[in-house]
Design an enzyme around this catalytic site. Structure first.
Site, PDB file in Angstrom:
ATOM      1  N   GLY A 108      32.376  65.517 -59.050  1.00 33.44           N
ATOM      2  CA  GLY A 108      32.495  65.369 -60.499  1.00 33.44           C
ATOM      3  C   GLY A 108      31.257  64.699 -61.057  1.00 33.44           C
ATOM      4  O   GLY A 108      30.475  64.090 -60.318  1.00 33.44           O
ATOM      5  N   LYS A 109      31.056  64.829 -62.342  1.00 33.51           N
ATOM      6  CA  LYS A 109      29.963  64.133 -63.015  1.00 33.51           C
ATOM      7  C   LYS A 109      30.294  64.050 -64.486  1.00 33.51           C
ATOM      8  O   LYS A 109      30.950  64.929 -65.047  1.00 33.51           O
ATOM      9  CB  LYS A 109      28.639  64.879 -62.823  1.00 33.51           C
ATOM     10  CG  LYS A 109      27.422  63.989 -62.985  1.00 33.51           C
ATOM     11  CD  LYS A 109      27.279  63.046 -61.803  1.00 33.51           C
ATOM     12  CE  LYS A 109      25.978  62.273 -61.844  1.00 33.51           C
ATOM     13  NZ  LYS A 109      25.790  61.505 -60.607  1.00 33.51           N
ATOM     14  N   GLY A 110      29.823  62.969 -65.117  1.00 33.51           N
ATOM     15  CA  GLY A 110      30.049  62.798 -66.538  1.00 33.51           C
ATOM     16  C   GLY A 110      28.836  62.214 -67.214  1.00 33.51           C
ATOM     17  O   GLY A 110      27.922  61.691 -66.554  1.00 33.51           O
ATOM     18  N   ASP A 149      26.054  55.375 -62.990  1.00 30.30           N
ATOM     19  CA  ASP A 149      24.944  56.295 -62.799  1.00 30.30           C
ATOM     20  C   ASP A 149      23.831  55.820 -63.730  1.00 30.30           C
ATOM     21  O   ASP A 149      23.840  54.673 -64.190  1.00 30.30           O
ATOM     22  CB  ASP A 149      25.386  57.731 -63.115  1.00 30.30           C
ATOM     23  CG  ASP A 149      24.463  58.791 -62.529  1.00 30.30           C
ATOM     24  OD1 ASP A 149      23.451  59.102 -63.176  1.00 30.30           O
ATOM     25  OD2 ASP A 149      24.745  59.295 -61.428  1.00 30.30           O
TER      26      ASP A 149
END
Length: 420
Positions: A108-110, A149
């Site tokens: 996942g990434k946001g 991040d």
């Protein structure tokens, strides 16, 4: 939607890498398509009150690439250049990274399109809390677990923990990783990614029959990953010749005194002006002779144009996607650079995030020594798996790492079947 994603250069690069590996693995068309495209692409509006009373609208994204092997795992970044295509590419790479490390996660990434450097702490807190509330239907300890991040940190994760926990009515530390230790974060999490870069670089030196102590290194980036890679490499006896940050690079052929540099950076928050080294351009620094080159900042900095001019023996990819497919072709043809691909080289962060999640679920904390020892054990095992697979099949380390990972995901999808 497919065409829109492929218009983004970062996603196009990730898709090209996937297609090459899928061809190598001879994936059937149905499994190939299911592995390639993300399960969910989520975009939300995030309105907040600025300190001057204005209401400003931001756009936030979250991409969940696959939940086939477990909840998705991946960072949340705040940066002006964040867009859905980039986030989707990073989610895909995270999926392969988790599979390569045999972690029970999907990728996942946001991200939120904003400039955190121009925002007050109060504005960032309001932004984080509103984004978390917008994501409540799509996140949870068994669904999607975020982490820091670019542009975010443990304080951001603390706000997310509080927002989610307030919503459900009790503390849920396993909703994110990279939290402060006071909220059941994990010892060793902050330095994990950079430590892993340095640990694997030292392993590559050993594999090549080169001494670690006295080897030379150049590190692009001095954020969380780059700085810890620098300090860990220096602790091994590696001589750091060059380092860069957003303001440019510094260079000392006799080696940079990293203790003095740490004091300078803590005071000025930049490498510029450090008395123990000369200024050097960031692009020029990448092409200087060294044993280890560690790009730990931006994607696509090693290109088809500059790959032929690299003078390193080992390329340790601390950043996500620092080397383009065109550059890979040049490096493969050269056959004189030992590449530690990104999904292996920077996997220390997600591995210790997994450890943090496990500790939260068990309500049992591990010591820093336990965490780092377990991290190094898993990294070494994956390093040997990748290099062995590459050697047996006559392929590059990147192809080997992604082939192992993609086959792991493909096998899991085949085993689960396709729900009608």
């Amino acid at each position: 939607m497919r065409e829109d994603l492929l218009k983004n250069p970062v996603f196009a690069m990730a898709a090209e890498q996937f297609d090459q590996v899928a061809d190598f693995l001879n994936l059937t068309d149905d499994i190939r398509e299911r592995c390639k495209w993300p399960k969910r692409l989520i975009t939300v509006t995030v309105p907040i009150k600025r300190d001057d009373g204005r209401t400003e609208m931001f756009f936030g994204h979250r991409v969940q690439h696959h939940l086939t092997r477990g909840p998705v795992k991946g960072g949340l970044r705040y940066h002006p250049a964040v867009d859905l295509g980039e986030v989707a590419a990073l989610a895909m790479w995270m999926n392969w990274k988790c599979a390569l490390m045999d972690l029970p996660y999907g990728g996942g990434k946001g991200g939120i399109t904003c400039d955190p450097r121009t925002m007050s702490e109060g504005e960032l807190e309001r932004l984080t809390r509103r984004y978390t509330m917008e994501m409540i239907p799509f996140i949870g300890p068994e669904v999607d677990v975020m982490a820091p991040d670019m542009g975010t940190n443990e304080k951001t994760m603390g706000w997310m923990t509080d927002t989610y926990s307030t919503h459900v009515g009790h503390l849920v530390p396993s909703i994110v990783t990279g939290k402060p230790l006071t909220l059941q974060g994990s010892a060793g999490r902050t330095q994990a990614t950079g430590h892993g870069v340095a640990f694997l670089a030292s392993g590559a030196l050993n594999k090549l029959g080169m001494a670690v102590e006295g080897a030379t290194a150049v590190v692009q980036g001095f954020g969380n990953v780059g700085s810890h890679a620098v300090f860990t490499l220096a602790s091994y006896g590696v001589k750091i010749l060059g380092i860069s940050d957003v303001n440019g690079g510094i260079w000392n052929p006799g080696g940079i005194d990293v203790k003095a540099l740490r004091a300078h950076y803590d005071e000025h928050r930049t490498l510029s002006g450090f008395a123990g080294a000369d200024a050097i351009g960031g692009a020029e620094m990448l092409e200087q002779p060294c044993d280890v080159l560690a790009p730990c900042a931006l994607d696509r900095v090693i290109t088809g144009e500059n790959a032929a001019r690299l003078k390193c023996r080992i390329l340790a990819e601390g950043a996500n996607g620092p080397t383009t497919p065109d550059a890979d072709r040049v490096i493969d043809a050269r056959n004189d650079i030992f590449v530690i691909p990104d999904i292996l080289c920077n996997a220390g962060g997600v591995t210790v995030s997994y450890f943090e999640w496990v500790q939260n679920l068990q309500r049992f904390q591990w010591t820093e020594r336990e965490v780092i020892t377990k991290l190094e054990t898993l990294l070494h095992a994956s390093f040997e798996k990748v290099t062995g697979f590459a050697r047996r099949n006559g392929i590059s380390h990147r192809m080997a790492a992604q082939a192992i990972a993609i086959k792991t995901v493909a096998d899991a999808k085949a085993a689960r079947g396709l729900f009608p």
